[in-house]
Design an enzyme around this catalytic site. Structure first.
Site, PDB file in Angstrom:
ATOM      1  N   TYR A  14     108.030  -7.508  74.327  1.00 19.07           N
ATOM      2  CA  TYR A  14     108.728  -6.246  74.014  1.00 19.07           C
ATOM      3  C   TYR A  14     109.293  -6.293  72.592  1.00 19.07           C
ATOM      4  O   TYR A  14     109.116  -5.350  71.807  1.00 19.07           O
ATOM      5  CB  TYR A  14     109.836  -6.049  75.054  1.00 19.07           C
ATOM      6  CG  TYR A  14     110.650  -4.796  74.909  1.00 19.07           C
ATOM      7  CD1 TYR A  14     110.135  -3.548  75.259  1.00 19.07           C
ATOM      8  CD2 TYR A  14     111.971  -4.851  74.450  1.00 19.07           C
ATOM      9  CE1 TYR A  14     110.906  -2.395  75.151  1.00 19.07           C
ATOM     10  CE2 TYR A  14     112.748  -3.706  74.346  1.00 19.07           C
ATOM     11  CZ  TYR A  14     112.211  -2.481  74.698  1.00 19.07           C
ATOM     12  OH  TYR A  14     112.978  -1.344  74.590  1.00 19.07           O
ATOM     13  N   LYS A  71     108.356  -4.013  69.351  1.00 22.40           N
ATOM     14  CA  LYS A  71     109.377  -3.215  68.655  1.00 22.40           C
ATOM     15  C   LYS A  71     109.511  -3.616  67.190  1.00 22.40           C
ATOM     16  O   LYS A  71     109.845  -2.785  66.347  1.00 22.40           O
ATOM     17  CB  LYS A  71     110.724  -3.333  69.387  1.00 22.40           C
ATOM     18  CG  LYS A  71     110.723  -2.728  70.802  1.00 22.40           C
ATOM     19  CD  LYS A  71     110.366  -1.261  70.798  1.00 22.40           C
ATOM     20  CE  LYS A  71     110.560  -0.582  72.145  1.00 22.40           C
ATOM     21  NZ  LYS A  71     110.118   0.823  72.133  1.00 22.40           N
TER      22      LYS A  71
HETATM   23  P1  NDP Z   1     112.669   4.948  80.727  1.00 20.45           P
HETATM   24  O1  NDP Z   1     112.060   3.823  81.459  1.00 20.45           O
HETATM   25  O2  NDP Z   1     113.851   5.653  81.270  1.00 20.45           O
HETATM   26  O3  NDP Z   1     111.527   6.080  80.440  1.00 20.45           O
HETATM   27  C1  NDP Z   1     110.289   5.684  79.908  1.00 20.45           C
HETATM   28  C2  NDP Z   1     109.466   6.918  79.586  1.00 20.45           C
HETATM   29  O4  NDP Z   1     108.242   6.466  78.987  1.00 20.45           O
HETATM   30  C3  NDP Z   1     109.086   7.728  80.829  1.00 20.45           C
HETATM   31  O5  NDP Z   1     109.116   9.100  80.502  1.00 20.45           O
HETATM   32  C4  NDP Z   1     107.644   7.271  81.107  1.00 20.45           C
HETATM   33  O6  NDP Z   1     106.828   8.278  81.691  1.00 20.45           O
HETATM   34  C5  NDP Z   1     107.152   7.025  79.691  1.00 20.45           C
HETATM   35  N1  NDP Z   1     105.992   6.142  79.663  1.00 20.45           N
HETATM   36  C6  NDP Z   1     105.920   4.833  80.038  1.00 20.45           C
HETATM   37  N2  NDP Z   1     104.664   4.380  79.878  1.00 20.45           N
HETATM   38  C7  NDP Z   1     103.928   5.423  79.383  1.00 20.45           C
HETATM   39  C8  NDP Z   1     102.576   5.585  79.020  1.00 20.45           C
HETATM   40  N3  NDP Z   1     101.695   4.586  79.101  1.00 20.45           N
HETATM   41  N4  NDP Z   1     102.172   6.796  78.573  1.00 20.45           N
HETATM   42  C9  NDP Z   1     103.050   7.835  78.467  1.00 20.45           C
HETATM   43  N5  NDP Z   1     104.342   7.742  78.792  1.00 20.45           N
HETATM   44  C10 NDP Z   1     104.778   6.538  79.262  1.00 20.45           C
HETATM   45  O7  NDP Z   1     112.969   4.379  79.268  1.00 20.45           O
HETATM   46  P2  NDP Z   1     114.125   4.757  78.220  1.00 20.45           P
HETATM   47  O8  NDP Z   1     114.331   6.215  78.201  1.00 20.45           O
HETATM   48  O9  NDP Z   1     115.249   3.861  78.424  1.00 20.45           O
HETATM   49  O10 NDP Z   1     113.415   4.287  76.852  1.00 20.45           O
HETATM   50  C11 NDP Z   1     112.788   5.177  75.958  1.00 20.45           C
HETATM   51  C12 NDP Z   1     112.408   4.394  74.711  1.00 20.45           C
HETATM   52  O11 NDP Z   1     113.572   3.830  74.134  1.00 20.45           O
HETATM   53  C13 NDP Z   1     111.461   3.229  74.977  1.00 20.45           C
HETATM   54  O12 NDP Z   1     110.546   3.094  73.922  1.00 20.45           O
HETATM   55  C14 NDP Z   1     112.401   2.042  75.017  1.00 20.45           C
HETATM   56  O13 NDP Z   1     111.741   0.846  74.701  1.00 20.45           O
HETATM   57  C15 NDP Z   1     113.396   2.440  73.954  1.00 20.45           C
HETATM   58  N6  NDP Z   1     114.687   1.765  74.045  1.00 20.45           N
HETATM   59  C16 NDP Z   1     115.461   1.909  75.168  1.00 20.45           C
HETATM   60  C17 NDP Z   1     116.676   1.254  75.244  1.00 20.45           C
HETATM   61  C18 NDP Z   1     117.572   1.366  76.438  1.00 20.45           C
HETATM   62  O14 NDP Z   1     118.601   0.670  76.459  1.00 20.45           O
HETATM   63  N7  NDP Z   1     117.301   2.202  77.408  1.00 20.45           N
HETATM   64  C19 NDP Z   1     117.139   0.401  74.137  1.00 20.45           C
HETATM   65  C20 NDP Z   1     116.252   0.333  73.024  1.00 20.45           C
HETATM   66  C21 NDP Z   1     115.068   1.006  72.988  1.00 20.45           C
HETATM   67  P3  NDP Z   1     106.567   8.396  83.306  1.00 20.45           P
HETATM   68  O15 NDP Z   1     107.897   8.203  83.958  1.00 20.45           O
HETATM   69  O16 NDP Z   1     106.021   9.788  83.469  1.00 20.45           O
HETATM   70  O17 NDP Z   1     105.553   7.361  83.681  1.00 20.45           O
END
Ligand code: NDP
Length: 246
Positions: A153, A157
């Site tokens: 991961y 990133k």
């Molecule tokens: P969530 O797990 O809550 O949501 C992830 C989202 O990504 C969902 O909408 C999911 O869609 C979508 N997704 C996953 N795989 C795919 C794919 N192959 N194609 C299309 N869509 C996909 O994550 P967060 O909201 O927490 O995170 C959002 C971003 O922020 C990520 O990149 C994460 O790495 C980053 N981030 C988050 C942090 C945190 O503390 N939460 C900290 C730092 C960075 P579906 O549900 O429809 O499958």
């Protein structure tokens, strides 16, 4: 504001959902992308409409080059333009490096990093024509510092930062900017599995004394997408409540 179009990958839940809704409330037309959770994505779309904005819902696994390209093309076909691309879709799968299987490495790299390359490559050529574009990549503080248990991961990133800098240099003269946002710990499904002990430990390192909210990230994304941010290019903005280093 001329009606601009924003596409947010992974906007069925969490941070992506909040970013997409923030755009809709600001008058942007939005492309909502989901992978597995159609029902939740439909709820987001209902909220977009309730905000008086137009949107479309597109299922695409952005870790697959062909599907990522089709996602971008679907947005352009519907609205005739694409002004903002937020590469937000991501997954984690915490595991010590010694235990990471090849398939898991590839899945995490492809979903967090390759997806951003696929979508950005497809989007830039449309932004080119309008001489305006905003690419905003959701990285993470662990992409800057690394983290035990997140080798794949964190590598993805970090890779996003190099990709962001390169896009910024290649297309900066065409009115296109590329920036990254590096969130710390944000309340979402991704952090819901932290146990009480982990939470206590994390909170002790955050000056704000709380985890972040998706709105904290969305506010920075909205600024980077704006016309006013045209001279901000190739930057990484930490949204971490003060985890340092300062
Ligand atoms: P969530 O797990 O809550 O949501 C992830 C989202 O990504 C969902 O909408 C999911 O869609 C979508 N997704 C996953 N795989 C795919 C794919 N192959 N194609 C299309 N869509 C996909 O994550 P967060 O909201 O927490 O995170 C959002 C971003 O922020 C990520 O990149 C994460 O790495 C980053 N981030 C988050 C942090 C945190 O503390 N939460 C900290 C730092 C960075 P579906 O549900 O429809 O499958």
């Amino acid at each position: 504001m001329q009606e601009r179009v924003a596409l947010v990958t992974g906007s069925s839940r969490g941070i992506g959902r909040t970013i997409a809704l923030s755009f809709a409330r600001r008058g942007y037309q939005v492309v909502i992308n989901y992978h597995r959770n159609r029902e939740q994505a439909e709820e987001v779309m209902a909220e977009v409409n309730a905000a008086g904005s137009r949107g479309i819902l597109v299922r695409a696994d952005v870790s697959q080059a062909g599907e990522a390209r089709e996602l971008i093309e679907a947005g352009v076909k519907e609205f005739g333009r694409l002004d903002v691309l937020v590469n937000n879709a991501g997954i984690n799968h915490d595991q010590l490096m010694l235990r990471i299987q090849d398939e898991e490495w590839e899945r995490v790299i492809n979903t967090n990093l390759s997806s951003t390359f696929y979508c950005s490559r497809a989007a830039v050529k449309h932004m080119f024509k309008k001489r305006f574009g905003r690419i905003i990549n959701i990285s993470s503080v662990v992409g800057i510092s690394g983290n035990a248990g997140q080798a794949h991961y964190a590598a993805a990133k970090s890779g996003l930062l190099g990709l962001t800098y390169s896009i910024a240099r290649e297309y900066g003269s065409r009115g296109i900017t590329a920036n990254a946002v590096a969130p710390g710990y944000i309340e979402s499904d991704m952090t819901a599995s932290l146990n009480a002990e982990q939470r206590r430990h994390i909170l002790s390192g955050i000056a704000a004394g709380r985890l972040g909210k998706p709105e904290d990230v969305a506010a920075v994304v909205l600024f980077l997408a704006s016309a006013e941010a045209s001279y901000v290019n190739g930057q990484v903005i930490r949204v971490d409540g003060g985890m340092g280093p300062f």
